[in-house]
Design a protein around this motif. Structure first.
Motif, PDB file in Angstrom:
ATOM      1  N   GLY A 378      49.439  58.555  -6.057  1.00  0.00           N
ATOM      2  CA  GLY A 378      48.549  59.481  -5.384  1.00  0.00           C
ATOM      3  C   GLY A 378      47.328  58.756  -4.861  1.00  0.00           C
ATOM      4  O   GLY A 378      46.833  57.817  -5.493  1.00  0.00           O
ATOM      5  N   PHE A 379      46.845  59.168  -3.685  1.00  0.00           N
ATOM      6  CA  PHE A 379      45.650  58.543  -3.121  1.00  0.00           C
ATOM      7  C   PHE A 379      44.983  59.503  -2.145  1.00  0.00           C
ATOM      8  O   PHE A 379      45.599  60.460  -1.655  1.00  0.00           O
ATOM      9  CB  PHE A 379      45.979  57.217  -2.426  1.00  0.00           C
ATOM     10  CG  PHE A 379      46.997  57.310  -1.325  1.00  0.00           C
ATOM     11  CD1 PHE A 379      46.624  57.610  -0.019  1.00  0.00           C
ATOM     12  CD2 PHE A 379      48.344  57.093  -1.589  1.00  0.00           C
ATOM     13  CE1 PHE A 379      47.564  57.689   1.000  1.00  0.00           C
ATOM     14  CE2 PHE A 379      49.293  57.170  -0.582  1.00  0.00           C
ATOM     15  CZ  PHE A 379      48.897  57.463   0.723  1.00  0.00           C
ATOM     16  N   LEU A 380      43.702  59.255  -1.893  1.00  0.00           N
ATOM     17  CA  LEU A 380      42.974  59.919  -0.826  1.00  0.00           C
ATOM     18  C   LEU A 380      42.859  58.937   0.327  1.00  0.00           C
ATOM     19  O   LEU A 380      42.653  57.740   0.114  1.00  0.00           O
ATOM     20  CB  LEU A 380      41.577  60.334  -1.300  1.00  0.00           C
ATOM     21  CG  LEU A 380      41.485  61.263  -2.503  1.00  0.00           C
ATOM     22  CD1 LEU A 380      40.022  61.606  -2.782  1.00  0.00           C
ATOM     23  CD2 LEU A 380      42.299  62.526  -2.290  1.00  0.00           C
ATOM     24  N   VAL A 381      42.972  59.421   1.547  1.00  0.00           N
ATOM     25  CA  VAL A 381      42.912  58.555   2.713  1.00  0.00           C
ATOM     26  C   VAL A 381      42.164  59.261   3.828  1.00  0.00           C
ATOM     27  O   VAL A 381      42.248  60.486   3.976  1.00  0.00           O
ATOM     28  CB  VAL A 381      44.334  58.149   3.172  1.00  0.00           C
ATOM     29  CG1 VAL A 381      45.138  59.374   3.584  1.00  0.00           C
ATOM     30  CG2 VAL A 381      44.279  57.126   4.293  1.00  0.00           C
ATOM     31  N   ALA A 382      41.391  58.504   4.597  1.00  0.00           N
ATOM     32  CA  ALA A 382      40.672  59.042   5.752  1.00  0.00           C
ATOM     33  C   ALA A 382      41.462  58.733   7.018  1.00  0.00           C
ATOM     34  O   ALA A 382      41.909  57.604   7.226  1.00  0.00           O
ATOM     35  CB  ALA A 382      39.278  58.434   5.846  1.00  0.00           C
ATOM     36  N   ALA A 383      41.640  59.753   7.873  1.00  0.00           N
ATOM     37  CA  ALA A 383      42.390  59.596   9.115  1.00  0.00           C
ATOM     38  C   ALA A 383      42.001  60.731  10.052  1.00  0.00           C
ATOM     39  O   ALA A 383      41.401  61.725   9.617  1.00  0.00           O
ATOM     40  CB  ALA A 383      43.894  59.624   8.850  1.00  0.00           C
ATOM     41  N   PRO A 384      42.313  60.620  11.344  1.00  0.00           N
ATOM     42  CA  PRO A 384      42.005  61.712  12.269  1.00  0.00           C
ATOM     43  C   PRO A 384      42.626  63.035  11.817  1.00  0.00           C
ATOM     44  O   PRO A 384      43.728  63.061  11.255  1.00  0.00           O
ATOM     45  CB  PRO A 384      42.610  61.228  13.585  1.00  0.00           C
ATOM     46  CG  PRO A 384      42.520  59.739  13.499  1.00  0.00           C
ATOM     47  CD  PRO A 384      42.812  59.424  12.063  1.00  0.00           C
ATOM     48  N   ALA A 385      41.927  64.124  12.053  1.00  0.00           N
ATOM     49  CA  ALA A 385      42.426  65.444  11.671  1.00  0.00           C
ATOM     50  C   ALA A 385      43.616  65.835  12.533  1.00  0.00           C
ATOM     51  O   ALA A 385      43.843  65.282  13.605  1.00  0.00           O
ATOM     52  CB  ALA A 385      41.309  66.477  11.804  1.00  0.00           C
ATOM     53  N   GLY A 386      44.384  66.809  12.051  1.00  0.00           N
ATOM     54  CA  GLY A 386      45.497  67.323  12.827  1.00  0.00           C
ATOM     55  C   GLY A 386      46.821  67.285  12.110  1.00  0.00           C
ATOM     56  O   GLY A 386      47.766  67.974  12.515  1.00  0.00           O
ATOM     57  N   MET A 387      46.923  66.485  11.042  1.00  0.00           N
ATOM     58  CA  MET A 387      48.174  66.472  10.278  1.00  0.00           C
ATOM     59  C   MET A 387      48.179  67.671   9.343  1.00  0.00           C
ATOM     60  O   MET A 387      47.184  67.978   8.693  1.00  0.00           O
ATOM     61  CB  MET A 387      48.316  65.156   9.521  1.00  0.00           C
ATOM     62  CG  MET A 387      48.540  63.971  10.451  1.00  0.00           C
ATOM     63  SD  MET A 387      48.767  62.385   9.595  1.00  0.00           S
ATOM     64  CE  MET A 387      47.060  61.948   9.209  1.00  0.00           C
ATOM     65  N   VAL A 388      49.291  68.351   9.281  1.00  0.00           N
ATOM     66  CA  VAL A 388      49.363  69.631   8.576  1.00  0.00           C
ATOM     67  C   VAL A 388      49.615  69.427   7.088  1.00  0.00           C
ATOM     68  O   VAL A 388      50.222  68.448   6.660  1.00  0.00           O
ATOM     69  CB  VAL A 388      50.482  70.514   9.168  1.00  0.00           C
ATOM     70  CG1 VAL A 388      50.203  70.837  10.620  1.00  0.00           C
ATOM     71  CG2 VAL A 388      51.839  69.840   9.025  1.00  0.00           C
ATOM     72  N   ASP A 389      49.111  70.391   6.299  1.00  0.00           N
ATOM     73  CA  ASP A 389      49.424  70.401   4.874  1.00  0.00           C
ATOM     74  C   ASP A 389      50.900  70.715   4.706  1.00  0.00           C
ATOM     75  O   ASP A 389      51.444  71.613   5.358  1.00  0.00           O
ATOM     76  CB  ASP A 389      48.594  71.475   4.158  1.00  0.00           C
ATOM     77  CG  ASP A 389      47.104  71.154   4.167  1.00  0.00           C
ATOM     78  OD1 ASP A 389      46.723  70.105   4.701  1.00  0.00           O
ATOM     79  OD2 ASP A 389      46.332  71.978   3.639  1.00  0.00           O
TER      80      ASP A 389
END
Length: 412
Positions: A378-389
């Motif tokens: 498991g990890f947290l990652v920063a990326a452009p918004a728009g990918m769906v849950d």
């Protein structure tokens, strides 16, 4: 459709192979057993929405006028939506075509972008081609021909008999495949030479801008030249790859190298700069990504239980063999790029975990993958918004079972 002749459906992928077949049919129908007016022929184009512009332009310039002159029916189709229940969209059905549609209601990038994925291939199957081309054409043919048998013309070259053999396994009482280039003994060199003599151009290869195959074949130089000619398109594909890598570091577009690395090596600063400009202007998000990796089936299990084993016994799973993986993706914070990066670092400090940035992708791991299966990460990652849950049913139960079994140590 004229019922006095057996229909012929010609798959036109816009590339050299199927284009050469069209030219041969149009210029001398009788030599190929066709009626002089080609009334039995229907040319069909299944649009993914991601074709290179130079291919589309050449097809419009050289082939559409020929089809119109010979009064040949051209049908353009595309997926109606993400689900098969959305059906297909017929964008054009005419004997006087003047333009090719660039996309339909649902393009391949519409599917890849929100899911944070790149095209998948396995066991020599091109799944995106099957979904966006093969399935669409099959649906149209079933609607058009019903129970009437038709010949399906496909442009496999003389040295692609293995592909033809695989395709022939899908023959049926109605669909009867025909591979003219194999019958004529034409290889790639001969096909291109014939088109150059006819039109005075080297016909470009037809494939989607985000196709995973060019960089693993001899066509990589031509592919990079296209990326230089269309840097904005290359940047759009780079965005897809970057988002996929954010969710899975192994999700490079090509099997052994990333598009980003290829563009760097090629000195394509126009595409790289366009990519960075878009990222800087975009809204961003912090995503929580979790995966559960199950143990793979043992040889004993496959030999004794067959294709599936819903209730495994003690000897059915091999702890050193990786099996299926389930993924959960959830966005937990939104903002500008700077705000999202600050939030990620705040999370790291709060849990005494490092934020590690590799090739522009910042991650904070809170669960480390173990060396045997089942396991999880498991990890947290920063990326452009728009990918769906997205999370499949049963994921939470599987996550809790694996992470509480001592298979790995959670750090949060």
């Amino acid at each position: 459709m004229d019922e006095t002749v057996s229909p012929i459906l010609i798959s036109w992928g816009l590339g050299a192979d199927s284009t050469r077949i069209l030219v041969e049919f149009l210029e001398d129908p009788a030599a190929h057993g066709l009626t002089p007016d080609l009334r039995e022929c229907v040319v069909i184009v299944a649009l993914t929405g991601e074709e290179w512009p130079d291919t589309m332009d050449l097809a419009e310039q050289h082939i559409l006028p020929l089809l119109a002159r010979h009064n040949v029916r051209l049908v353009q189709v595309a997926r109606g939506g993400p689900s098969d229940s959305d059906g297909i969209a017929v964008l054009s059905d005419t004997r006087t075509p003047s333009r090719l549609f660039r996309r339909g209601p649902w393009a391949l990038s519409d599917e890849l972008g929100p899911t944070g994925t790149v095209p998948q291939y396995a066991s020599k199957k091109r799944f995106c081609s099957i979904k966006f081309k093969g399935w669409v054409m099959d649906q149209w043919a079933a609607r058009e021909f019903g129970t009437i048998a038709y010949r399906h013309v496909i442009g496999y070259e003389a040295n692609e008999t293995d592909r033809a053999e695989r395709d022939y396994t899908y023959a049926s009482q109605t669909r009867r495949p025909w591979y003219p280039l194999i019958d004529w003994g034409l290889d790639r060199t001969q096909i291109l030479q014939g088109l150059k003599e006819r039109f005075g151009v080297v016909w470009p290869k037809s494939y989607c801008t985000m196709c995973p195959y060019p960089a693993v074949r001899a066509s990589v130089d031509a592919h990079l030249a296209r990326c230089r000619a269309f840097p904005e398109l290359a940047a759009a594909v780079l965005r897809l790859e970057s988002n996929a890598i954010a969710l899975n570091s192994r999700s490079t577009l090509y099997r052994d190298v990333s598009l980003k690395q290829l563009l760097r090596n090629d000195g394509n600063t126009a595409a790289l700069d366009a990519f960075e400009r878009e990222r800087s202007a975009a809204q961003w998000a912090v995503y929580e990504v979790r995966r559960v990796y199950f143990a793979g089936r043992s040889d004993h299990c496959r030999a004794n239980h067959g294709k599936s084993c819903p209730r495994p016994g003690p000897w059915c799973r091999e702890p050193l063999r990786k099996g299926p993986a389930w993924r959960s993706v959830r966005s937990i914070h939104h903002g500008t790029r700077a705000e999202v990066m600050q939030h990620l670092h705040d999370e790291g400090r709060a849990s005494d975990s490092l934020v590690v940035t590799i090739d522009g992708v910042p991650r904070m791991r809170f669960a480390e993958r173990g060396e045997t299966y089942p396991t999880a990460e498991g990890f947290l990652v920063a990326a452009p918004a728009g990918m769906v849950d997205k999370q499949r049913g049963g994921f939470e139960a599987a996550w809790q079972k694996v992470t509480s079994s001592g298979a790995l140590l959670l750090t949060t």
